[in-house]
Each structure stands twice: as structure tokens, then as C-alpha cells.
Scaffold this active site. Structure first.
Site: not given
Length: 203
Positions: A57, A168, A172
């Protein structure tokens, strides 16, 4: 992010070219998303002397450290790092992943930044150390074209803001900026830093 999708393709490609691969992924452990193909691929890697399978993780420092220690114990160095692990938009907002910025919560942003930005940073901090010491190496991070902006007559516009992919795309964009700056910071150490911007991919 080695277990599935692009990560699996990257893993196979590196092995096909003769590389030794540390295949890190949270998905190696059985989950509701696992398939027989996942188990077959894991066994294929575990049966190979050229691969280490590590359940990691990327938000967990201890798990990253354990994978790094296994890498150094077996091969003594690391020459290339591929940051591919990410939490996808549809994990937070199933089934389509589409939502508006104002519909998100603080927790949505914290969960996704923990994986997509801080996770990449944590992994990079460990695995880049042998590259800096040997003054040779390559760090690659996968981003999305939705994080890109373009100039039209002096004004800047997002490439595709109608995709409704927050947070998201913000993660990025943060990863993109971090890698741009790190590339300049370590260029004198002869370690390359690059971004991969894949097209839409079936994963």
C-alpha cells in the site's frame, strides 16, 4: 501498480527485455476485484527468479520500506522506478467516476492525494537513493492527459475539463508538477525523470 492493466503490461515488457522487476501492488492479495488471471500472473512472477512480488500500500511507509529492503537484499540496487499505482476516479464515484468539483468532499481529495501524490512521493524517496548514489537511473510517472493545459492566443485552457474527474485530475496535475521540478533538481546527478501520458486504455 504492477498487478493489472497498464502495470501488468509494463511488468511483462520489462521482464521480456531482461530486466529484474519488483512488482509492487496492493491488489496481490485476494479482493472482490481479483480474478483467476490475477492469481495466474502472480504465480508466474513468484516462479521467476527475475521478479519479486510485493504487496504494498503506497500510503504505508512500513510496507514501502519492506519492499525496498527486499530489493536491495536481492539485487543490491535499483536502476528504474515506474510510478504507476493510482486510485482511479471510479473507485470514489462508481460506476462512471464522473462528478463535479463541488460535489466532492474533503475526504475524497485526501484519500486520492494520499495514493496518487504522496504515495508516488514516498516510493520515489526510497527507490531513487541507489540511483543518486550510482549517478545513473530513471524515474517514470504515469499521469493523465486530463492534467494538461494548452495555450490558445495567450489564454490557457484545460485539455478536457468536461471529463468531470475531480479530484483525480488534480492529483495527476500535482504529480506532473512534482516530476517537472524534481527533474531539474537532480539532473546533475544523471538521473532522468520523465512522465508517461498514455492514451485511453482498457484496464
Amino acid at each position: 501498480g504492477a498487478a493489472r492493466g497498464m502495470g501488468r503490461a509494463f511488468t511483462r515488457a520489462f521482464l521480456d527485455k531482461g530486466a529484474k522487476v519488483v512488482a509492487m501492488d496492493l491488489s496481490w492479495e485476494p479482493t472482490g476485484f481479483s480474478s483467476d488471471r490475477d492469481a495466474d500472473f502472480r504465480k508466474e512472477l513468484e516462479d521467476s527468479d527475475e521478479a519479486i512480488v510485493a504487496t504494498v500500500d503506497v500510503t504505508d511507509d512500513a510496507q514501502i520500506d519492506a519492499a525496498y529492503e527486499r530489493t536491495i537484499q536481492k539485487w543490491g540496487t535499483c536502476d528504474v522506478l515506474m510510478n504507476d499505482a493510482a486510485m482511479r476516479q471510479r473507485i470514489l464515484f462508481p460506476p462512471t467516476g464522473r462528478t463535479t468539483t463541488l460535489e466532492t468532499s474533503d475526504e475524497d481529495w485526501q484519500r486520492m492525494f494520499a495514493v496518487n501524490v504522496f504515495g508516488a512521493l514516498k516510493v520515489t524517496r526510497r527507490f531513487i537513493q541507489p540511483m543518486l548514489q550510482q549517478r545513473s537511473g530513471s524515474v517514470m510517472s504515469v499521469i493523465s492527459s486530463g492534467a494538461l493545459h494548452h495555450s490558445y492566443g495567450g489564454a490557457y485552457h484545460a485539455l478536457r475539463p468536461n471529463s468531470r474527474e475531480m479530484p483525480y485530475q488534480s492529483t495527476k496535475a500535482a504529480l506532473l508538477t512534482m516530476m517537472f521540478y524534481m527533474a531539474d533538481e537532480i539532473r546533475d546527478e544523471n538521473v532522468a525523470v520523465n512522465l508517461l501520458v498514455p492514451a485511453h486504455t482498457r484496464t
